[in-house]
Design a protein around this motif. Sequence first.
Motif, mmCIF file in Angstrom:
data_model
loop_
_atom_site.group_PDB
_atom_site.id
_atom_site.type_symbol
_atom_site.label_atom_id
_atom_site.label_comp_id
_atom_site.label_asym_id
_atom_site.label_seq_id
_atom_site.Cartn_x
_atom_site.Cartn_y
_atom_site.Cartn_z
ATOM 1 N N UNK A 39 27.984 -2.284 -59.999
ATOM 2 C CA UNK A 39 28.622 -1.328 -60.915
ATOM 3 C C UNK A 39 30.059 -1.803 -61.108
ATOM 4 N N UNK A 40 30.395 -2.203 -62.340
ATOM 5 C CA UNK A 40 31.706 -2.791 -62.626
ATOM 6 C C UNK A 40 32.405 -1.956 -63.690
ATOM 7 N N UNK A 41 33.674 -1.678 -63.473
ATOM 8 C CA UNK A 41 34.439 -0.831 -64.381
ATOM 9 C C UNK A 41 35.677 -1.574 -64.858
ATOM 10 N N UNK A 42 35.986 -1.414 -66.161
ATOM 11 C CA UNK A 42 37.218 -1.991 -66.709
ATOM 12 C C UNK A 42 37.799 -1.045 -67.745
ATOM 13 N N UNK A 43 39.107 -0.874 -67.704
ATOM 14 C CA UNK A 43 39.810 -0.011 -68.647
ATOM 15 C C UNK A 43 40.242 -0.841 -69.849
ATOM 16 N N UNK A 44 39.630 -0.556 -71.000
ATOM 17 C CA UNK A 44 39.894 -1.357 -72.205
ATOM 18 C C UNK A 44 41.267 -1.079 -72.809
ATOM 19 N N UNK A 45 41.911 -0.017 -72.392
ATOM 20 C CA UNK A 45 43.225 0.301 -72.957
ATOM 21 C C UNK A 45 44.384 -0.079 -72.063
ATOM 22 N N UNK A 46 44.083 -0.586 -70.871
ATOM 23 C CA UNK A 46 45.147 -0.861 -69.908
ATOM 24 C C UNK A 46 45.621 -2.306 -69.922
#
Length: 288
Positions: free
Chosen positions: A23-30
């Motif tokens: 499970x991988x998470x990335x903030x596209x606005x950061x």
Amino acid sequence: TGTGKDKIDEIIHRHSPTARFPFVKINCGALPLDLLESELFGYTKGAFTGATRNKAGMFKLADRGTLFLTEIGDMPLSLQVKLLSVLDDKQFYPIGGEQCVSVDVRIIAATHRSLRDQVKKNKFREDLFYRLNVFPIHLPPLQKRKEDIPLLVDQFIDRFNRRQNKSIQGITAEALSLLMVHPWPGNVRELENAIERAFIMCRGGLIGLEHLPDELTAHGVSQSTAPGIKTAHDLLDAQAIQSALDQHHNNRTAAARMLGIHKTTLFRRMKKLGMPLPKRDGRSRRTK
């Protein structure tokens, strides 16, 4: 913002057939455009200054699992084109790479913006919107689901008791009533911060008005309209009863049917909670 999108995504992944995979998470606005692209798709050695080794991107790391793209509405348009291509073909080239990488990744995207409005403003690609919009889940703000507040408070109290090695027993009915009438512009995150602040101020026993943040208590609080309420569960019960009565225009019989109980049981619960009986009864009809 603050409604709990990240938690919902984790729950979806945990209960899915691919739960054993990453499970991988990335903030596209950061992240800025160049860094976001390299984080998503990776790069090869020598692709740019400072690229001293090959690096796998988030898509590769999430292979056979879930990639959570939070704040997708803030992704630059130029990168949206490449994302759409990956979603369609399940293949991509790392930055500076010549060998195509194939992946099998489930995408869950989240945003606090209205993507339909973003499409109208030409800030989000329409084709990408429809590619992502397979199964939308709307999380309403906390002020529109206040029946969740007692349950969330119980959860936060349990969490902070374990984290801070305390034994707070709960929250007073008066303090909980104040939480129920607050508009919560910061949603669940604001509520969690309020309970964490109360833990700092409360040495033991029950969380009271004196332990809550000043912005909640500045205007004071009146006594509960239901004096029989003693616990969070009582307040939740009263909220459900009042909601059923409101939805059926104070028709007691219809409200009891909605709650799955007999009308006499409804009367007993209302009396126990100190709730005033509505003027209409089951025999009354709406006037046109």
